[in-house]
Design an enzyme around this catalytic site. Structure first.
Site, PDB file in Angstrom:
ATOM      1  N   ASP A   1      25.649  65.904  -2.355  1.00  0.00           N
ATOM      2  CA  ASP A   1      24.814  64.934  -1.668  1.00  0.00           C
ATOM      3  C   ASP A   1      24.145  65.603  -0.462  1.00  0.00           C
ATOM      4  O   ASP A   1      23.444  66.594  -0.635  1.00  0.00           O
ATOM      5  CB  ASP A   1      25.657  63.712  -1.297  1.00  0.00           C
ATOM      6  CG  ASP A   1      24.871  62.566  -0.721  1.00  0.00           C
ATOM      7  OD1 ASP A   1      24.248  61.821  -1.492  1.00  0.00           O
ATOM      8  OD2 ASP A   1      24.896  62.408   0.517  1.00  0.00           O
TER       9      ASP A   1
ATOM     10  N   TYR B   1      19.094  60.870   7.999  1.00  0.00           N
ATOM     11  CA  TYR B   1      17.929  60.292   7.323  1.00  0.00           C
ATOM     12  C   TYR B   1      16.750  60.167   8.281  1.00  0.00           C
ATOM     13  O   TYR B   1      15.601  60.427   7.906  1.00  0.00           O
ATOM     14  CB  TYR B   1      18.298  58.920   6.753  1.00  0.00           C
ATOM     15  CG  TYR B   1      19.310  58.991   5.641  1.00  0.00           C
ATOM     16  CD1 TYR B   1      18.913  59.144   4.317  1.00  0.00           C
ATOM     17  CD2 TYR B   1      20.669  58.908   5.922  1.00  0.00           C
ATOM     18  CE1 TYR B   1      19.842  59.217   3.290  1.00  0.00           C
ATOM     19  CE2 TYR B   1      21.614  58.985   4.895  1.00  0.00           C
ATOM     20  CZ  TYR B   1      21.196  59.142   3.588  1.00  0.00           C
ATOM     21  OH  TYR B   1      22.117  59.225   2.579  1.00  0.00           O
TER      22      TYR B   1
ATOM     23  N   HIS C   1      27.306  59.632  -9.342  1.00  0.00           N
ATOM     24  CA  HIS C   1      27.017  60.380  -8.125  1.00  0.00           C
ATOM     25  C   HIS C   1      28.250  61.066  -7.544  1.00  0.00           C
ATOM     26  O   HIS C   1      28.143  62.091  -6.885  1.00  0.00           O
ATOM     27  CB  HIS C   1      26.423  59.423  -7.076  1.00  0.00           C
ATOM     28  CG  HIS C   1      25.913  60.122  -5.862  1.00  0.00           C
ATOM     29  ND1 HIS C   1      24.799  60.930  -5.887  1.00  0.00           N
ATOM     30  CD2 HIS C   1      26.376  60.149  -4.575  1.00  0.00           C
ATOM     31  CE1 HIS C   1      24.589  61.412  -4.667  1.00  0.00           C
ATOM     32  NE2 HIS C   1      25.519  60.958  -3.865  1.00  0.00           N
TER      33      HIS C   1
END
Length: 297
Positions: free
Chosen positions: A112, A219, A274
């Site tokens: 990730d 982010y 994931h």
């Protein structure tokens, strides 16, 4: 480390703190210090414990395994400025860790966000990298193009845009004991992936002062990145492991990332999403070990 944190350590694991690149990073280690250094980089919203199924096996295979809490996570330093989480800064953390362990070259395995950092480190510092393994994490210069070309990927990635808003994401994610984060992890994983109490341990890490804002700042810092502003090609041997049923990233993202590699290989892990390092831990560990054992360079 707190007494609760010590309970997460298996026999043969040890923990400490490394001061690198202006922050203090909590690290867990296993294996002999004279063995080749292997860095395991976790993603959002995990912490070092996300690699619990891989640490011992990788150390037993002859690697000095170093598993940091990335900056902002768990007990590592959590600067609150958005610029502290630019990708060049995060890659510099990896470089500084390699220096701290006296390693001319390191192997890097990332999942990730840890994979995104691995891509950036590989492109910026190829001379310090032996091999790279990325698990369900896009090359940072591919993602925008893939979102624009594939509307369904845009829908899957909508949360990343929401996370860039000020303050609101913290309120929403913290509500009801991090209920939405817990639910998202549970919903996107195979049944039984998270053992009883596992999500409580993650929530304890998210609850540390400043951690949630720091995690979201990864982010928010993406807004300052411009395609082509940093090296993009990855020249070192690279293995991409991708969960067949990833809820957040479609397969074309993996294939586009592979195109950035001079020496890359993509392996799709069946019956995994994931969280493939948790869903198919033995298979993922085997793929990592086989790749790291290659003798063709």
């Amino acid at each position: 480390m707190s007494a609760t944190e010590h309970l997460l350590l298996d026999p043969g694991w040890r923990d400490g703190v490394r001061s690198v690149n202006g922050v203090d990073l909590h690290v867990v280690e296993a294996g002999d210090e004279g063995d080749p250094v292997l860095l395991l980089l976790h993603g959002f919203p995990e912490f070092w414990w996300g690699w619990r199924h891989q640490i011992t096996a990788l150390a037993d295979a002859g690697h000095h395994v170093v598993v940091p809490d990335l900056r902002g996570y768990n007990t590592s330093s959590a600067p609150q400025q958005v610029d502290a989480y630019r990708l060049d800064v995060l890659a510099a953390d990896v470089l500084a860790l390699a220096d701290a362990y006296g390693a001319d070259r390191v192997d890097v395995v990332g999942h990730d966000w840890g994979a995104v950092i691995g891509w950036e480190f590989a492109a910026r510092h190829p001379e310090r990298l032996h091999r790279l393994v990325v698990l369900d994490g896009p090359h940072p210069d591919t993602m925008l193009r893939q979102v624009l070309a594939h509307p369904t990927q845009g829908l899957r990635s909508a949360y990343a845009g929401l996370f860039q808003l000020p303050r609101l994401p913290e309120v929403a994610l913290r509500a009801f004991g991090f209920a939405s984060l817990r639910a998202a992890m549970q919903r996107s994983a195979r049944p039984g992936t998270f053992e009883p109490g596992a999500l409580d341990r993650y929530a304890a890490a998210w609850s540390r002062p400043g951690s949630l804002t720091a995690m979201l700042n990864y982010y928010r810092a993406l807004r300052s990145r411009r395609p082509g502003s940093s090296p993009s090609r990855v020249t070192r041997p690279t293995l991409i492991l991708w969960g067949e049923h990833d809820d957040f990233l479609e397969g074309h993202v993996a294939r586009a990332s592979l195109e950035r590699c001079d020496d890359g290989r993509l392996v799709v892990i069946e019956d995994a999403g994931h969280w493939l390092h948790l869903e198919q831990p033995d298979l993922v560990t085997t793929e990592i070990l086989l790749f790291l054992a290659r003798t063709d360079d």
